[in-house]
Design a protein around this motif. Structure first.
Motif, mmCIF file in Angstrom:
data_model
loop_
_atom_site.group_PDB
_atom_site.id
_atom_site.type_symbol
_atom_site.label_atom_id
_atom_site.label_comp_id
_atom_site.label_asym_id
_atom_site.label_seq_id
_atom_site.Cartn_x
_atom_site.Cartn_y
_atom_site.Cartn_z
ATOM 1 N N LEU A 44 0.837 -1.198 0.000
ATOM 2 C CA LEU A 44 0.000 0.000 0.000
ATOM 3 C C LEU A 44 0.872 1.247 0.000
ATOM 4 O O LEU A 44 1.906 1.311 0.661
ATOM 5 N N GLN A 45 0.405 2.264 -0.725
ATOM 6 C CA GLN A 45 1.129 3.523 -0.825
ATOM 7 C C GLN A 45 0.210 4.634 -0.356
ATOM 8 O O GLN A 45 -0.966 4.692 -0.744
ATOM 9 N N LEU A 46 0.744 5.543 0.453
ATOM 10 C CA LEU A 46 -0.057 6.643 0.960
ATOM 11 C C LEU A 46 -0.391 7.621 -0.155
ATOM 12 O O LEU A 46 0.493 8.101 -0.871
ATOM 13 N N LEU A 47 -1.688 7.929 -0.299
ATOM 14 C CA LEU A 47 -2.139 8.936 -1.259
ATOM 15 C C LEU A 47 -2.215 10.309 -0.604
ATOM 16 O O LEU A 47 -1.766 11.306 -1.163
ATOM 17 N N LEU A 48 -2.851 10.353 0.567
ATOM 18 C CA LEU A 48 -3.018 11.615 1.276
ATOM 19 C C LEU A 48 -3.460 11.333 2.706
ATOM 20 O O LEU A 48 -3.866 10.220 3.038
ATOM 21 N N LYS A 49 -3.368 12.386 3.555
ATOM 22 C CA LYS A 49 -3.779 12.227 4.939
ATOM 23 C C LYS A 49 -4.407 13.508 5.459
ATOM 24 O O LYS A 49 -4.053 14.621 5.032
ATOM 25 N N TYR A 50 -5.339 13.351 6.376
ATOM 26 C CA TYR A 50 -5.948 14.459 7.087
ATOM 27 C C TYR A 50 -5.617 14.325 8.563
ATOM 28 O O TYR A 50 -5.841 13.275 9.166
ATOM 29 N N THR A 51 -5.062 15.420 9.129
ATOM 30 C CA THR A 51 -4.686 15.361 10.548
ATOM 31 C C THR A 51 -5.093 16.625 11.273
ATOM 32 O O THR A 51 -4.335 17.175 12.057
ATOM 33 N N SER A 52 -6.296 17.111 11.047
ATOM 34 C CA SER A 52 -6.922 18.246 11.734
ATOM 35 C C SER A 52 -6.433 19.605 11.275
ATOM 36 O O SER A 52 -6.616 20.586 11.969
ATOM 37 N N ALA A 53 -5.806 19.668 10.143
ATOM 38 C CA ALA A 53 -5.453 20.960 9.559
ATOM 39 C C ALA A 53 -6.542 21.320 8.532
ATOM 40 O O ALA A 53 -7.718 21.248 8.845
ATOM 41 N N ALA A 54 -6.169 21.687 7.325
ATOM 42 C CA ALA A 54 -7.156 22.047 6.310
ATOM 43 C C ALA A 54 -8.060 20.864 5.997
ATOM 44 O O ALA A 54 -7.608 19.722 5.919
ATOM 45 N N THR A 55 -9.346 21.150 5.814
ATOM 46 C CA THR A 55 -10.288 20.053 5.589
ATOM 47 C C THR A 55 -10.204 19.499 4.176
ATOM 48 O O THR A 55 -10.610 18.368 3.933
ATOM 49 N N LEU A 56 -9.702 20.282 3.227
ATOM 50 C CA LEU A 56 -9.493 19.783 1.866
ATOM 51 C C LEU A 56 -8.020 19.420 1.735
ATOM 52 O O LEU A 56 -7.147 20.278 1.848
ATOM 53 N N VAL A 57 -7.781 18.147 1.505
ATOM 54 C CA VAL A 57 -6.423 17.642 1.488
ATOM 55 C C VAL A 57 -6.046 17.227 0.067
ATOM 56 O O VAL A 57 -6.798 16.498 -0.578
ATOM 57 N N LYS A 58 -4.909 17.697 -0.382
ATOM 58 C CA LYS A 58 -4.422 17.303 -1.703
ATOM 59 C C LYS A 58 -3.352 16.237 -1.557
ATOM 60 O O LYS A 58 -2.489 16.322 -0.663
ATOM 61 N N GLY A 59 -3.426 15.233 -2.427
ATOM 62 C CA GLY A 59 -2.460 14.154 -2.364
ATOM 63 C C GLY A 59 -1.675 14.017 -3.655
ATOM 64 O O GLY A 59 -1.651 14.920 -4.476
ATOM 65 N N ILE A 60 -1.104 12.840 -3.808
ATOM 66 C CA ILE A 60 -0.303 12.593 -5.007
ATOM 67 C C ILE A 60 -1.200 12.205 -6.177
ATOM 68 O O ILE A 60 -2.367 11.835 -5.986
ATOM 69 N N ASN A 61 -0.646 12.315 -7.369
ATOM 70 C CA ASN A 61 -1.331 11.870 -8.601
ATOM 71 C C ASN A 61 -2.665 12.568 -8.838
ATOM 72 O O ASN A 61 -3.547 12.005 -9.486
ATOM 73 N N GLY A 62 -2.817 13.782 -8.345
ATOM 74 C CA GLY A 62 -4.017 14.562 -8.618
ATOM 75 C C GLY A 62 -5.227 14.237 -7.757
ATOM 76 O O GLY A 62 -6.309 14.773 -7.976
ATOM 77 N N PHE A 63 -5.068 13.352 -6.793
ATOM 78 C CA PHE A 63 -6.180 13.018 -5.902
ATOM 79 C C PHE A 63 -6.328 14.041 -4.789
ATOM 80 O O PHE A 63 -5.355 14.652 -4.360
ATOM 81 N N SER A 73 -17.598 12.026 6.758
ATOM 82 C CA SER A 73 -17.154 11.471 5.479
ATOM 83 C C SER A 73 -15.764 11.975 5.118
ATOM 84 O O SER A 73 -15.308 13.020 5.597
ATOM 85 N N PHE A 74 -15.112 11.229 4.271
ATOM 86 C CA PHE A 74 -13.771 11.574 3.777
ATOM 87 C C PHE A 74 -13.654 10.976 2.376
ATOM 88 O O PHE A 74 -12.863 10.083 2.115
ATOM 89 N N HIS A 75 -14.441 11.486 1.453
ATOM 90 C CA HIS A 75 -14.493 10.934 0.100
ATOM 91 C C HIS A 75 -13.265 11.343 -0.715
ATOM 92 O O HIS A 75 -12.784 12.476 -0.609
ATOM 93 N N LEU A 76 -12.821 10.436 -1.550
ATOM 94 C CA LEU A 76 -11.640 10.659 -2.405
ATOM 95 C C LEU A 76 -12.112 11.014 -3.806
ATOM 96 O O LEU A 76 -12.987 10.338 -4.355
ATOM 97 N N THR A 77 -11.515 12.050 -4.383
ATOM 98 C CA THR A 77 -11.913 12.481 -5.724
ATOM 99 C C THR A 77 -10.698 12.771 -6.595
ATOM 100 O O THR A 77 -9.596 13.023 -6.102
#
Lengths: 114, 114
Positions: A44-63, A73-77
């Motif tokens: 498994l590879q980490l895409l993104l994480k939320y840790t109580s900072a900004a509610t919109l989280v940007k990850g790798i590969n445009g996710f 909810s924590f939907h991935l788009t």
């Protein structure tokens, strides 16, 4: 207690169209939330994480994912799917009790149709 | 320069045998884990070690014995293998034990017990 529900076991999209992978969580604590991706025969590879900072989280590969406390909810788009996005995606909630104890969802398989 | 490496990649063995899976990380992380992924892709933590000390030991049969000779290695020994032990086993590591620390996974060991 912590738990994660991934609402779809399989999502199929056409290349170039938006991706939405749904995740709802339950947590007794203010949670940390993660999305991981697993390609065939890989770890498994980490895409993104939320840790109580900004509610919109940007990850790798445009996710990106948005933390919505009111909807638990924590939907991935992703705006536009690529063939290389085909993989298994796991939503994960972390126990903040002190130990790094992660609770994994059952995964959503994303298929991208050319 | 693989960050988390585990061997072997595939392991086929008969019921009743004893086998070991090795894991090494070169990330300098303090915490290492073993996860089991079943045929339905569900991931569940088995063990967690921090600086060679056991910190999480989920409900796992005592036939499973982790060993951490140093903080870069966490091996998994399994005695008297059973059919139900067939799964993919993932080693992982993280910096610290906090809920904000993402995991780095190995590529998995597919264990098949016949």
């Amino acid at each position: 207690a912590q738990s994660v529900t991934q609402l779809d076991s399989h999502v199929s999209v056409s290349e170039g169209t938006p991706v939405l992978l749904r995740c709802n969580y339950s947590s007794s604590y203010s949670p940390s939330l993660f999305w991981y991706v697993q390609h065939p025969n890989k770890g498994l590879q980490l895409l993104l994480k939320y840790t109580s900072a900004a509610t919109l989280v940007k990850g790798i590969n445009g996710f990106e994912a948005e933390f919505k406390k009111s909807e638990t909810s924590f939907h991935l788009t992703k705006p536009s799917a690529h063939m290389s996005d085909a993989a298994e995606y796991f939503c994960v909630v972390s126990d903040r009790s002190g130990a790094n104890n992660l609770f994994f969802g059952t995964g959503t398989r994303l298929t991208v149709i050319p | 320069d693989t960050a988390v490496s585990q061997t072997p990649k595939y392991l086929v063995t008969q019921m009743g045998n004893d086998k070991s899976i090795k894991c090494e990380q070169n990330l300098g992380h303090d915490t290492m884990y073993w996860y089991k992924q079943d045929s339905k892709k569900f991931l569940k933590i088995m063990f967690s070690y921090n600086n060679k000390e056991l910190i999480i030991n989920e409900t796992v049969p005592n036939r499973f014995s982790p060993k951490s000779p140093d903080k870069a290695h966490l091996n998994l020994h399994i005695n008297s293998l059973e059919l139900g032990d067939s799964a993919v086993y993932f080693c992982a590591s993280s910096q610290g034990q906090g809920s904000d620390s993402p995991l780095h996974f190995g590529n998995g060991t597919r264990l098949t017990v016949t």
